[in-house]
Scaffold this motif. Structure first.
Motif, PDB file in Angstrom:
ATOM      1  N   UNK A  51      37.850  21.382  13.393  1.00 49.57           N
ATOM      2  CA  UNK A  51      36.565  21.773  13.951  1.00 49.57           C
ATOM      3  C   UNK A  51      35.587  20.606  13.809  1.00 49.57           C
ATOM      4  N   UNK A  52      34.484  20.717  14.535  1.00 49.43           N
ATOM      5  CA  UNK A  52      33.466  19.675  14.404  1.00 49.43           C
ATOM      6  C   UNK A  52      32.580  19.548  15.624  1.00 49.43           C
ATOM      7  N   UNK A  53      31.617  18.665  15.484  1.00 52.56           N
ATOM      8  CA  UNK A  53      30.637  18.415  16.554  1.00 52.56           C
ATOM      9  C   UNK A  53      30.470  16.909  16.721  1.00 52.56           C
ATOM     10  N   UNK A  54      30.285  16.487  17.966  1.00 47.80           N
ATOM     11  CA  UNK A  54      30.036  15.082  18.256  1.00 47.80           C
ATOM     12  C   UNK A  54      28.731  14.964  19.051  1.00 47.80           C
ATOM     13  N   UNK A  55      27.837  14.130  18.557  1.00 48.30           N
ATOM     14  CA  UNK A  55      26.594  13.839  19.269  1.00 48.30           C
ATOM     15  C   UNK A  55      26.623  12.369  19.663  1.00 48.30           C
ATOM     16  N   UNK A  56      26.458  12.101  20.968  1.00 46.77           N
ATOM     17  CA  UNK A  56      26.479  10.727  21.474  1.00 46.77           C
ATOM     18  C   UNK A  56      25.096  10.368  22.011  1.00 46.77           C
ATOM     19  N   UNK A  57      24.462   9.392  21.381  1.00 47.24           N
ATOM     20  CA  UNK A  57      23.151   8.908  21.832  1.00 47.24           C
ATOM     21  C   UNK A  57      23.363   7.553  22.480  1.00 47.24           C
ATOM     22  N   UNK A  58      22.983   7.425  23.726  1.00 49.92           N
ATOM     23  CA  UNK A  58      23.164   6.150  24.434  1.00 49.92           C
ATOM     24  C   UNK A  58      21.835   5.671  25.011  1.00 49.92           C
ATOM     25  N   UNK A  59      21.637   4.361  24.969  1.00 53.61           N
ATOM     26  CA  UNK A  59      20.398   3.759  25.486  1.00 53.61           C
ATOM     27  C   UNK A  59      20.676   2.299  25.830  1.00 53.61           C
ATOM     28  N   UNK A  60      19.798   1.660  26.574  1.00 56.69           N
ATOM     29  CA  UNK A  60      20.042   0.270  27.002  1.00 56.69           C
ATOM     30  C   UNK A  60      20.096  -0.691  25.816  1.00 56.69           C
ATOM     31  N   UNK A  61      20.891  -1.714  25.970  1.00 58.84           N
ATOM     32  CA  UNK A  61      21.000  -2.759  24.946  1.00 58.84           C
ATOM     33  C   UNK A  61      19.885  -3.768  25.200  1.00 58.84           C
ATOM     34  N   UNK A  62      18.738  -3.540  24.573  1.00 60.62           N
ATOM     35  CA  UNK A  62      17.582  -4.415  24.748  1.00 60.62           C
ATOM     36  C   UNK A  62      17.324  -5.135  23.432  1.00 60.62           C
ATOM     37  N   UNK A 115      30.830  10.857  10.255  1.00 60.91           N
ATOM     38  CA  UNK A 115      31.174   9.495  10.677  1.00 60.91           C
ATOM     39  C   UNK A 115      30.181   9.024  11.745  1.00 60.91           C
ATOM     40  N   UNK A 116      29.592   7.870  11.500  1.00 62.37           N
ATOM     41  CA  UNK A 116      28.647   7.266  12.458  1.00 62.37           C
ATOM     42  C   UNK A 116      29.290   6.022  13.047  1.00 62.37           C
ATOM     43  N   UNK A 117      29.425   6.014  14.362  1.00 62.85           N
ATOM     44  CA  UNK A 117      30.029   4.873  15.065  1.00 62.85           C
ATOM     45  C   UNK A 117      29.004   4.277  16.016  1.00 62.85           C
ATOM     46  N   UNK A 118      28.823   2.977  15.940  1.00 63.09           N
ATOM     47  CA  UNK A 118      27.874   2.276  16.818  1.00 63.09           C
ATOM     48  C   UNK A 118      28.634   1.206  17.578  1.00 63.09           C
ATOM     49  N   UNK A 119      28.597   1.305  18.900  1.00 59.69           N
ATOM     50  CA  UNK A 119      29.324   0.360  19.743  1.00 59.69           C
ATOM     51  C   UNK A 119      28.519   0.066  21.007  1.00 59.69           C
ATOM     52  N   UNK A 120      28.993  -0.924  21.739  1.00 63.55           N
ATOM     53  CA  UNK A 120      28.290  -1.335  22.971  1.00 63.55           C
ATOM     54  C   UNK A 120      29.290  -1.498  24.102  1.00 63.55           C
ATOM     55  N   UNK A 121      28.903  -1.020  25.283  1.00 65.37           N
ATOM     56  CA  UNK A 121      29.741  -1.170  26.465  1.00 65.37           C
ATOM     57  C   UNK A 121      28.845  -1.252  27.695  1.00 65.37           C
ATOM     58  N   UNK A 122      29.042  -2.304  28.499  1.00 65.05           N
ATOM     59  CA  UNK A 122      28.277  -2.497  29.739  1.00 65.05           C
ATOM     60  C   UNK A 122      26.770  -2.462  29.483  1.00 65.05           C
ATOM     61  N   UNK A 123      26.352  -3.167  28.421  1.00 64.31           N
ATOM     62  CA  UNK A 123      24.931  -3.263  28.062  1.00 64.31           C
ATOM     63  C   UNK A 123      24.308  -1.909  27.715  1.00 64.31           C
ATOM     64  N   UNK A 124      25.132  -0.981  27.283  1.00 63.89           N
ATOM     65  CA  UNK A 124      24.660   0.307  26.786  1.00 63.89           C
ATOM     66  C   UNK A 124      25.120   0.455  25.343  1.00 63.89           C
ATOM     67  N   UNK A 125      24.196   0.814  24.461  1.00 67.78           N
ATOM     68  CA  UNK A 125      24.527   1.055  23.055  1.00 67.78           C
ATOM     69  C   UNK A 125      24.851   2.533  22.881  1.00 67.78           C
TER      70      UNK A 125
END
Length: 443
Positions: free
Chosen positions: A430-441, A362-372
């Motif tokens: 079981x499972x793994x979660x990878x969270x990639x966050x970067x500025x909303x530019x 499952x791939x989730x893409x969201x934005x919070x406080x100008x961070x993707x």
């Protein structure tokens, strides 16, 4: 007023010259530029030279002994100042040798005139000075002509104008030696008035030159900073390209290996279908590879093609779900090309491939406080279990992921960039979660 050396006119000039001397001494100690040192020494010599007429008798005795020595030292400092200001070692290589000779001669005369006074007295110093002064003036006039002819910039023009003003006015005062001071007094001025006037006018013009020099240094510094910023940006783009070129062969190798497996298993139709989808994916990737960045919308399209290929490779297939925040404008988010692919690849081959039953990514893409936030979550065996199985597998796992992490950090200059991998396994799931966050530019 012009007959009294204690008047405001003369006092202001003496005070102004001394203040300029202190100012340039301070600048010299701040940046250690010889230009300011030589000019401050020249101003000090002028100030001492002009102080004679308001000093005590003890100072006048000292002054009479060292008058011409101080003048020669001041002129030597002036020559050194001119060489630094006009960069004669570069622009007037031949004539600069004469400047050096005159500089050394002036230092020599400063010592000689002390001996002349000790041996023959002050009057003999005056007679000797009447010989050297015209020679020095002639040399300076010739030098001014050469400077104007050879160095064609505003610094040389201002320098020559300022110097000529002082030389011409000082030589008017110098006429006192030949015609006496009565003709000056009868006209309401002291003979030294012209030296005072020439000194302050020259200092004013030289101050303009030094102001231009400071501005030029600042402009050069700004230009250097801009050029450095451009070069750094070019370097970052080169790094991005190099890392991208590392990752693409890694992906190509895995895809070609899959085609080879279909052929070895004699699954011709699957191999053909795979090659068709693979060629479409390669065409899209090649189109996007000309730029170090792409939009998140484009990346999801490429990722969808990639997942279809991987679903063909995985026995029994797997489910792939994408959740996107409705408030996000995917076309306006800048990302490195293929930046999510290594994380999806890790989720497949080091997570769900070793998991029995239903497989889900499952791939989730969201934005919070100008961070993707891009969250890749799988129901595989979990990262901790994967580490236990094989250290070699773990090494392979992070090749593409590490390269992608570097690309993201380069693109966003390490600002608010984070990649967090977490084992979300419990007793039941079981499972793994990878969270990639970067500025909303936005692009």
């Amino acid at each position: 007023m012009l007959l009294d050396f204690h008047s405001e006119f003369y006092s202001w000039i003496r005070g102004g010259l001394f203040v300029l001397f202190l100012y340039h001494v301070i600048i010299y100690f701040q940046n250690r530029s010889k230009l300011y040192l030589y000019y401050s020494l020249y101003l000090l010599g002028l100030t001492i030279y002009l102080t004679k007429y308001v000093a005590s008798e003890a100072f006048i005795t000292f002054y009479n002994y060292s008058n011409f020595t101080i003048q020669f030292l001041a002129y030597a400092a002036y020559i050194a100042f001119a060489r630094e200001l006009l960069e004669t070692r570069t622009h007037l290589i031949k004539w600069d040798r004469y400047f050096q000779i005159v500089f050394n001669t002036l230092l020599f005369l400063a010592v000689v005139f002390l001996l002349i006074h000790a041996l023959f007295g002050y009057d003999f110093q005056i007679k000797a000075f009447t010989i050297f002064a015209p020679l020095l003036t002639s040399f300076m006039l010739v030098s001014f002509y050469i400077v104007i002819r050879e160095i064609k910039d505003k610094f040389s023009v201002y320098f020559v104008v300022g110097s000529l003003v002082y030389v011409l006015l000082a030589n008017i005062s110098f006429l006192e030696i030949f015609i006496g001071e009565d003709i000056f007094i009868s006209n309401g001025v002291q003979p030294m008035f012209f030296v005072y006037l020439g000194a302050i006018l020259q200092s004013f013009i030289f101050s303009i030159i030094i102001g231009f020099i400071i501005k030029r240094i600042q402009d050069r510094s700004k230009n250097a900073e801009i050029r450095l910023a451009v070069k750094l940006k070019e370097m970052e783009e080169l790094k991005m390209t190099a890392l991208q070129s590392q990752m693409n062969p890694h992906f190509l190798f895995n895809s070609l290996n899959s085609i080879n497996n279909f052929v070895l298993k004699n699954e011709v139709e699957k191999a053909s279908d795979y090659i068709t989808k693979f060629s479409r994916l390669m065409r899209v990737i090649l189109n996007s590879s000309s730029s170090p960045t792409s939009t998140l919308s484009e990346e999801l399209g490429i990722l969808a093609l990639y997942v279809k290929l991987e679903q063909m490779r995985v026995g029994g297939g797997f489910d792939y779900v994408v959740n996107v925040d409705n408030n996000l404008m995917l076309e306006g988010i800048k990302v490195p090309p293929l930046f999510l692919q290594p994380f999806i690849e890790n989720a497949i081959w080091h997570g769900i491939m070793k998991q029995k039953g239903k497989k889900l990514i499952e791939l989730t893409i969201k934005e919070k406080d100008n961070i993707v936030y891009c969250v890749v979550e799988d129901n595989g065996i979990g990262i901790n279990k994967s580490k236990e199985i094989s250290a070699m597998t773990q090494k392979k796992r992070f090749f593409g992921a590490k390269a992608t992490e570097n690309r993201i950090r380069i693109l966003y200059q390490n600002k608010n960039v984070s990649i967090v991998t977490k084992d979300i396994s419990t007793e039941k799931n079981k499972g793994t979660r990878v969270t990639i966050s970067f500025p909303y530019i936005k692009v």
